[in-house]
Scaffold this motif. Structure first.
Motif, PDB file in Angstrom:
ATOM      1  N   UNK A 145     -15.882   7.189  -6.657  1.00  0.00           N
ATOM      2  CA  UNK A 145     -15.239   6.114  -5.899  1.00  0.00           C
ATOM      3  C   UNK A 145     -14.114   6.643  -5.009  1.00  0.00           C
ATOM      4  N   UNK A 146     -13.544   5.736  -4.235  1.00  0.00           N
ATOM      5  CA  UNK A 146     -12.370   6.027  -3.419  1.00  0.00           C
ATOM      6  C   UNK A 146     -11.214   5.261  -4.048  1.00  0.00           C
ATOM      7  N   UNK A 147     -10.181   5.991  -4.461  1.00  0.00           N
ATOM      8  CA  UNK A 147      -9.098   5.346  -5.196  1.00  0.00           C
ATOM      9  C   UNK A 147      -7.775   5.537  -4.470  1.00  0.00           C
ATOM     10  N   UNK A 148      -6.988   4.473  -4.413  1.00  0.00           N
ATOM     11  CA  UNK A 148      -5.717   4.630  -3.704  1.00  0.00           C
ATOM     12  C   UNK A 148      -4.629   5.144  -4.638  1.00  0.00           C
ATOM     13  N   UNK A 149      -3.749   5.957  -4.056  1.00  0.00           N
ATOM     14  CA  UNK A 149      -2.570   6.450  -4.758  1.00  0.00           C
ATOM     15  C   UNK A 149      -1.395   6.009  -3.889  1.00  0.00           C
ATOM     16  N   UNK A 150      -0.419   5.295  -4.453  1.00  0.00           N
ATOM     17  CA  UNK A 150       0.667   4.792  -3.607  1.00  0.00           C
ATOM     18  C   UNK A 150       1.581   5.903  -3.115  1.00  0.00           C
ATOM     19  N   UNK A 188      -6.340   8.393   0.525  1.00  0.00           N
ATOM     20  CA  UNK A 188      -6.922   7.957  -0.750  1.00  0.00           C
ATOM     21  C   UNK A 188      -7.672   9.109  -1.415  1.00  0.00           C
ATOM     22  N   UNK A 189      -7.915   8.960  -2.714  1.00  0.00           N
ATOM     23  CA  UNK A 189      -8.555  10.050  -3.459  1.00  0.00           C
ATOM     24  C   UNK A 189     -10.068   9.869  -3.451  1.00  0.00           C
ATOM     25  N   UNK A 202     -16.149  -2.629  -5.303  1.00  0.00           N
ATOM     26  CA  UNK A 202     -16.028  -1.168  -5.333  1.00  0.00           C
ATOM     27  C   UNK A 202     -15.009  -0.662  -4.319  1.00  0.00           C
ATOM     28  N   UNK A 207     -10.345  -0.806  -4.267  1.00  0.00           N
ATOM     29  CA  UNK A 207      -9.362   0.167  -4.733  1.00  0.00           C
ATOM     30  C   UNK A 207      -9.061   1.281  -3.748  1.00  0.00           C
ATOM     31  N   UNK A 208      -9.639   1.203  -2.549  1.00  0.00           N
ATOM     32  CA  UNK A 208      -9.368   2.266  -1.575  1.00  0.00           C
ATOM     33  C   UNK A 208      -7.939   2.144  -1.054  1.00  0.00           C
ATOM     34  N   UNK A 209      -7.459   0.915  -0.941  1.00  0.00           N
ATOM     35  CA  UNK A 209      -6.119   0.701  -0.408  1.00  0.00           C
ATOM     36  C   UNK A 209      -5.239  -0.023  -1.428  1.00  0.00           C
ATOM     37  N   UNK A 210      -3.944   0.073  -1.187  1.00  0.00           N
ATOM     38  CA  UNK A 210      -3.022  -0.746  -1.968  1.00  0.00           C
ATOM     39  C   UNK A 210      -3.309  -2.207  -1.610  1.00  0.00           C
ATOM     40  N   UNK A 211      -3.237  -3.124  -2.588  1.00  0.00           N
ATOM     41  CA  UNK A 211      -3.608  -4.517  -2.315  1.00  0.00           C
ATOM     42  C   UNK A 211      -2.903  -5.125  -1.101  1.00  0.00           C
TER      43      UNK A 211
END
Lengths: 285, 411
Positions: free
Chosen positions: A115-120, A209-210, B278, B281-285
């Protein structure tokens, strides 16, 4: 006017990102003569470390501090186990490090479920400078890149460690005869390059993003930068990185983005054809 | 690999025994296929099991989507077998990995067709994958093929049935809703491949017909991650609706840069028709707050539709974790595809390709994720309910539902 300022900042900040990514690649290529095709995955590991630390409930900046050390330790182990067998065979090194990168990339893909996951960002929001919206985190990246660049340069040119690194590179037998452990120097240099990659990954992960292909995204641009800048010096790859980053971000303002992507390569190749040594050719650091 | 320090210093030769061992091992691995799974029914019957083949991307760039497809197939086949199979025969599920790589895929799909002789193949996620494997299945393989993913429309090959939404289904209800809710000046930034081109071609017509205006339509390399020039164009041209088909990895950085430039603050809105659970979660809400999407299913539909709620609960029970039942991955299309095929086989009474295809041509199901669905006779595409959802604090709220089943309007 506003739009021009905007453009300048955006182009500058993307240039800084590429420089940051290229720095470790350039150090390893210039100092050790090894083209590390797993460099992108070291960047990915830095990003992944940051994500892990953050998802464990700790602040993001703690992950960013940890990333260079984690990746350096990993790089050290890899150098001892794998890379040191390749110093005599640079071509095999490319293939070997590519395979290594593939293993790391696919492992991380499995771990994050593809997946693509966000990191703040540790610093959220944007500043308004002279009517221009500037992302605070991108500004921080520009500043940190500048500091890291200066720090690395001083380390390699002004310290006795840097002197030994250069000695080990330029004339390994004489260095060994003078009591320098070239094997230890190579290991440390590789770990240092890996640390820079880890730091780059940690800093850019909030921007992009990761995802598993984060590193490979920059690998081609990274090699282009090293080629354009010239191998053998510290400044070469840095200058090349800046040039590639600035071109990649600036050209879409002027021409269709699909064309811009190709133009970056065309310009770089034509330049290298005319000046085979790269931007900064010649001697060592 | 087993060579290591023990070998060092020895001459680089390989004993005949070891060579044979390795050759046998390798041949075994190739023959069984490392990326193959066979899930046999847990009850036996006098009749031969029916073989359902799934060819999907379990590994590689879109592995998350392929695994969702495979999970749905596992869940449904288990259900069908528990209920006594089809025509009194149990189902064996054969899953092959297409590995997000067309050249790997063709070989693996041939295994399904030639070695396993499956009765139907479901799968493929990208259009390039569908185009790569369809010939091996439909033309040379003489087997039915069901393609589950949302796509650009226009796939009219006989014996190939599509169960995901087309541009008409994703735009006809959605764009008028966007315009009714204040969108006027549209920008269409897009990734440079076939689906965005075709979708935008259709979307532009609907936008102009509904009273909106397209300010610019622009295409980017698939891996572009720097969008400052685009963001600037959006800001200076006073665009109020970014209707984008930029894909990952670019879409996250794009939304972030847009947010940081003050687009949301100034009242600008986002729309992206493949956005599902899916991609949240790529961006902050806060960066994608208010983003609108239109798909055949969102998790939030479980509050509307008891059947969807039951399916979602069953999926979550069997497959807890990161692989979600989502519309953007084609998993809901996979559900419809398998159930429609089941209905068709029951009607046909046998597994003859022509008989099943004839029954599938007008097959219907009364329940599925998102609601009922039916094939449009002669079109080999599927009518389904469509939902418009808006991202709110990291989740979706359903804000509009189609009255009935929406027509795919293709072929």
């Amino acid at each position: 006017m506003e739009s021009a300022l905007n453009a300048i900042f955006d182009v500058l900040s993307f240039g800084a990102i590429i420089v940051l990514v290229v720095l470790g690649l350039g150090v390893i290529a210039s100092m050790m003569g090894i083209f590390n095709f797993a460099h992108g995955e070291f960047v990915l590991l830095g990003a992944y470390t940051t994500y892990l630390v953050h998802s464990a409930g700790l602040p993001v900046w703690a992950g960013m501090l940890a990333a260079p050390f984690v990746v350096a330790a990993f790089g050290l182990v890899i150098e001892r186990l794998v890379i040191r067998r390749f110093y005599a065979a640079p071509i095999a090194a490319m293939v070997g490090t590519y395979a290594l990168g593939l293993v790391i990339r696919e492992s991380v893909r499995g771990l994050i479920g593809g997946l693509y996951l966000f990191v703040p960002e540790p610093i959220v929001g944007s500043l308004s400078i002279a009517g221009v919206q500037v992302s605070q985190w991108r500004l921080a990246i520009v500043i940190i890149t500048a500091l890291v660049m200066v720090g690395s340069y001083l380390l390699l040119t002004r310290t006795s460690f840097g002197l030994r690194v250069r000695a080990a590179l330029e004339n390994p037998s004489l260095a060994r005869a003078s009591g320098i452990s070239t094997s230890a120097i190579y290991a440390i240099t590789f770990a240092f390059g890996a640390a820079l990659a880890g730091l780059a990954g940690a800093l850019v992960v909030p921007v992009f993003s990761l995802f598993a292909d984060l590193g490979i995204r920059f690998l081609i641009q990274g090699f282009l930068a090293v080629m354009l800048g010239g191998v053998g010096t510290f400044e070469g790859p840095v200058a090349g990185g800046a040039a590639i980053g600035v071109m990649s971000a600036a050209l879409p303002w002027a021409v269709a983005p699909v064309l811009a992507d190709v133009l970056v390569f065309v310009i770089a190749i034509v330049f290298v054809k005319l000046r085979p040594g790269g931007l900064i050719a010649g001697g060592r650091v | 690999m087993d060579h290591g320090n023990a070998d060092r210093g020895a001459a680089p030769t390989m004993s005949r025994r070891r060579l044979l061992q390795r050759a046998a091992w390798t041949a075994g691995a190739i023959a069984t296929g490392v990326g193959s799974w066979v899930i046999r029914p847990d009850w036996a019957s006098a009749a031969e099991p029916i073989k359902v083949g799934i060819a999907t991307d379990l590994t590689g760039a879109i592995g998350y989507a392929g695994n969702a497809n495979a999970n749905v197939a596992r869940m449904l086949v288990k259900d069908i077998n528990d209920a006594g199979g089809i025509l009194g025969r149990p189902i064996t599920l054969l899953i092959e990995d297409t590995a997000s790589n067309e050249s790997v895929a063709v070989g693996n799909v041939r295994k399904l067709i030639q070695r396993d002789k499956v009765d139907v193949v479901l799968g493929g996620i990208t259009s390039s994958m569908r185009n790569a494997i369809k010939d091996a299945i439909v033309a040379r393989g003489k087997t039915l093929y069901i393609y589950p993913e949302l796509y650009e429309g226009g796939e009219c090959t006989p014996y190939l049935f599509c169960t995901g939404p087309t541009p008409a289904q994703q735009c006809d209800e959605f764009i008028p809703w966007l315009i009714k809710n204040g969108a006027k000046r549209f920008a269409l930034p897009a990734a440079n491949y076939v689906w965005p081109h075709k979708l935008n071609e259709y979307a532009r017509k609907v936008i102009e017909r509904s009273g909106g205006e397209v300010i610019f339509e622009e295409y980017y390399p698939l891996d572009q991650v720097e969008y400052s020039a685009t963001v600037n164009k959006i800001m200076t041209n006073k665009v109020d609706m970014v209707f984008t088909t930029v894909i990952s990895p670019g879409v996250g950085p794009f939304f972030k840069q847009l947010y940081e430039a003050g687009y949301a603050k100034r009242g600008g809105k986002l729309a992206c028709v493949y956005y599902d659970e899916d991609t949240l979660n790529i961006n902050a809400p806060h960066e994608i707050e208010g983003l609108a999407s239109c798909l055949d299913y969102f998790r939030a539909v479980i509050h509307d539709d008891p059947a969807s709620a039951r399916i979602q609960a069953e999926y979550d029970k069997q497959f807890p974790g990161k692989i979600l039942l989502s519309a953007g991955s084609g998993a809901t299309g996979m559900y419809r595809g398998l159930k429609l095929w089941e209905a068709a086989v029951k009607e046909a009474g046998n597994l003859d390709r022509d008989a099943v295809a004839a029954a599938l041509d007008h097959a219907k199901i009364s329940e599925g994720p998102g609601g009922p669905a039916e094939m449009v006779p002669g079109k080999r595409h599927c009518k389904m309910k469509m939902y418009t959802a808006v991202a709110k604090g990291g989740n979706y709220d359903i804000v509009a539902r189609s009255d009935g089943l929406v027509d795919p309007k293709t072929c």
